[in-house]
Design an enzyme around this catalytic site. Structure first.
Site, PDB file in Angstrom:
ATOM      1  N   GLU A  47      -7.260  -0.441  14.609  1.00  0.00           N
ATOM      2  CA  GLU A  47      -7.823  -1.472  13.732  1.00  0.00           C
ATOM      3  C   GLU A  47      -6.880  -2.657  13.541  1.00  0.00           C
ATOM      4  O   GLU A  47      -5.707  -2.491  13.221  1.00  0.00           O
ATOM      5  CB  GLU A  47      -8.148  -0.869  12.364  1.00  0.00           C
ATOM      6  CG  GLU A  47      -8.734  -1.881  11.384  1.00  0.00           C
ATOM      7  CD  GLU A  47      -8.807  -1.352   9.965  1.00  0.00           C
ATOM      8  OE1 GLU A  47      -8.627  -2.147   9.040  1.00  0.00           O
ATOM      9  OE2 GLU A  47      -9.023  -0.131   9.786  1.00  0.00           O
TER      10      GLU A  47
ATOM     11  N   ARG B  19       1.765   1.754  10.227  1.00  0.00           N
ATOM     12  CA  ARG B  19       1.318   2.141   8.884  1.00  0.00           C
ATOM     13  C   ARG B  19       2.512   2.049   7.936  1.00  0.00           C
ATOM     14  O   ARG B  19       3.344   2.962   7.883  1.00  0.00           O
ATOM     15  CB  ARG B  19       0.746   3.564   8.915  1.00  0.00           C
ATOM     16  CG  ARG B  19      -0.058   3.930   7.676  1.00  0.00           C
ATOM     17  CD  ARG B  19      -0.487   5.389   7.731  1.00  0.00           C
ATOM     18  NE  ARG B  19      -1.418   5.652   8.821  1.00  0.00           N
ATOM     19  CZ  ARG B  19      -2.744   5.572   8.709  1.00  0.00           C
ATOM     20  NH1 ARG B  19      -3.285   5.215   7.565  1.00  0.00           N
ATOM     21  NH2 ARG B  19      -3.520   5.843   9.748  1.00  0.00           N
TER      22      ARG B  19
ATOM     23  N   ARG C 249       0.432  -6.284  11.502  1.00  0.00           N
ATOM     24  CA  ARG C 249       0.081  -5.278  12.511  1.00  0.00           C
ATOM     25  C   ARG C 249      -0.290  -5.910  13.855  1.00  0.00           C
ATOM     26  O   ARG C 249      -0.156  -5.275  14.900  1.00  0.00           O
ATOM     27  CB  ARG C 249      -1.061  -4.402  12.005  1.00  0.00           C
ATOM     28  CG  ARG C 249      -1.439  -3.298  12.978  1.00  0.00           C
ATOM     29  CD  ARG C 249      -2.614  -2.475  12.523  1.00  0.00           C
ATOM     30  NE  ARG C 249      -2.223  -1.441  11.585  1.00  0.00           N
ATOM     31  CZ  ARG C 249      -2.987  -0.377  11.296  1.00  0.00           C
ATOM     32  NH1 ARG C 249      -4.164  -0.242  11.875  1.00  0.00           N
ATOM     33  NH2 ARG C 249      -2.591   0.524  10.427  1.00  0.00           N
TER      34      ARG C 249
ATOM     35  N   ARG D 127       0.841  -1.198   0.000  1.00  0.00           N
ATOM     36  CA  ARG D 127       0.000   0.000   0.000  1.00  0.00           C
ATOM     37  C   ARG D 127       0.876   1.247   0.000  1.00  0.00           C
ATOM     38  O   ARG D 127       1.827   1.342   0.767  1.00  0.00           O
ATOM     39  CB  ARG D 127      -0.934   0.004   1.212  1.00  0.00           C
ATOM     40  CG  ARG D 127      -1.893  -1.179   1.199  1.00  0.00           C
ATOM     41  CD  ARG D 127      -2.902  -1.157   2.303  1.00  0.00           C
ATOM     42  NE  ARG D 127      -3.720  -2.361   2.263  1.00  0.00           N
ATOM     43  CZ  ARG D 127      -4.683  -2.659   3.121  1.00  0.00           C
ATOM     44  NH1 ARG D 127      -4.952  -1.814   4.112  1.00  0.00           N
ATOM     45  NH2 ARG D 127      -5.369  -3.784   3.015  1.00  0.00           N
TER      46      ARG D 127
ATOM     47  N   SER E  26     -10.844  -6.162   9.489  1.00  0.00           N
ATOM     48  CA  SER E  26     -12.058  -5.647   8.860  1.00  0.00           C
ATOM     49  C   SER E  26     -12.737  -6.814   8.167  1.00  0.00           C
ATOM     50  O   SER E  26     -12.063  -7.667   7.590  1.00  0.00           O
ATOM     51  CB  SER E  26     -11.746  -4.565   7.825  1.00  0.00           C
ATOM     52  OG  SER E  26     -11.298  -3.377   8.431  1.00  0.00           O
TER      53      SER E  26
END
Length: 421
Positions: A345, A273, A385, A258, A348
């Site tokens: 987070e 991140r 993560r 990403r 998801s």
């Protein structure tokens, strides 16, 4: 991609969905106009082609001057057909563009608003209280000899890193445990390609508003995936799949990429991140009427995995404006991060209803044998993560880290990770 039948029957539902997302409801009217224009163009082209076929029969039976007149008319009609077909092609393109510009219809009950308008559905576990100064995940990783940020930046640039020694082992253990749980639940294990064609990336809805997040190899016209959801969605593109025995479930193990565009200055410390990470992603194909129940099942598997690593977390119902184009509803599980004193987070799971499958032409046969558009869902089962809350929640005063019991067999039975520096 929005079902045109729904558009024609209930455009106000789509306008309400757009408003809930904070998007322009006028996009629905653009799509309605494009749909009407295409139907008119198709109708005109069909009429002209039918007239052309009838004229062909008359020409075959005609003689002399009548035949000559009919041939002249035939040339004029052929030009009109060609023009009408060109107009139809343009109308097709305009409709496709308008259809792709509209995100999925939000499921009733999803909170309205943006990133901060989520609704907390559940809290599981109690955040630990420490009687010593809490170390953050980067301090812990470095003391364990588990990460090398400096050389990651030297080799690849900012937001890249090396997992080293026990860090690499810990990630492998976590992902292996997650994959074992997925396989035990009936998922087919997949190690998919991480480069995909534009039509697959677009078909999953990742080349819209969030296209800037995606790495593109222009010379090869391929994209690096940010989740194995993309190749797993493309796996059955253009196919009619068998759902007679229930949902088809795949679990993809992949490296993800990403660009983190627009995140300058956010979460620059450690591995929260980053540009590259690894992930186990669940992906399900099912009948649309089964999608809501399947969504709850995916969430349940995520919660089981979080329980196994003994991390306190909460479940949120994500607001419409933070869903992404493909999702009609999304639940996030956010793990407690002691050094930050807040939830972040970790997973998801999204119900994409028929949106992706319609774009990718993925169908199944109903009880009457008629092809119908399938529904697709996805959900995270573990990622890099997760190392953050695992390390921070299980840290001890001497800098060591307790290994959650369920994870110990995947680390050769180790129950404590000791500092090496």
């Amino acid at each position: 991609m929005i079902d045109l039948k729904l558009l024609r029957e209930d455009p106000e539902a789509l306008r309400a969905s757009q408003r809930a997302r904070g998007e322009d409801p006028g996009a629905v009217d653009v799509l309605l106009a494009a749909d009407e224009s295409r139907r008119e163009a198709v109708g005109r082209a069909d009429v002209l082609r039918a007239e052309q076929r009838q004229l062909g029969k008359k020409i075959g039976a005609a003689r002399g001057d009548e035949r000559a007149e009919l041939l002249t008319h035939g040339k004029e009609l052929a030009a009109a057909v060609k023009e009408a077909e060109a107009a139809q092609a343009q109308a097709d393109e305009a409709l496709a563009a308008a259809q792709r510009a509209l995100p999925n219809l939000v499921i009733p009950g999803v909170p309205e608003g943006g990133e901060d308008d989520y609704v907390v559905l559940d809290h599981v576990g109690t955040p630990p209280e420490f009687d010593f100064e809490v170390r953050d995940h980067l301090e812990l990783l470095e003391s364990l000899g588990a990460v090398d940020m400096e050389r990651g930046a030297k080799v690849s640039g900012a937001r890249f890193f090396f997992l080293t020694g026990i860090g690499a082992q810990l990630q492998l253990a976590l992902l292996t445990m997650a994959m074992n749980k997925a396989v035990a639940a009936g998922f087919t294990m997949m190690i998919p390609p991480v480069l995909v064609k534009p039509e697959i990336m677009e078909g999953t809805g990742f080349l819209g508003a969030h296209a800037s997040e995606v790495y593109r190899l222009r010379e090869d016209d391929l994209y690096l995936v940010g989740t194995s959801e993309v190749p797993l969605a493309g796996y059955h593109a253009g196919e009619i799949i068998d759902l007679s025995a229930g949902p088809r479930r795949y679990a993809g193990w992949s490296t993800c990429f990403r660009r983190e565009a627009g995140s300058y200055g956010k979460d620059t410390r450690g591995i929260i991140r980053v540009h590259q990470f690894d992930k186990i992603e669940m992906f399900s194909y099912c009948r649309p009427e089964d999608a809501a129940d399947e969504h709850q099942r995916l969430l349940g598997w995520e919660k089981d995995m979080l329980a196994a690593v003994e991390v306190p977390y909460r479940v949120i119902d994500t607001a419409a404006g933070d869903l992404g184009a493909s999702a009609a509803r999304k639940f996030d599980c956010e793990g407690w991060v002691p050094s930050q004193g807040r939830y972040r987070e970790l997973t998801s799971t999204s119900n994409c209803t028929t949106f992706q499958a319609r774009r990718l032409n993925i169908r199944y046969r109903d009880e009457d044998g008629k092809p119908q558009t399938a529904a697709t869902l996805n959900g995270t089962l573990a990622t890099t993560r997760w190392l953050i809350p695992i390390l921070e929640n299980h840290q001890q005063p001497d800098g060591s880290v307790r290994v959650p019991k369920a994870l110990q067999p995947f680390l050769g039975g180790r129950d404590i990770l000791e500092p090496v520096r």
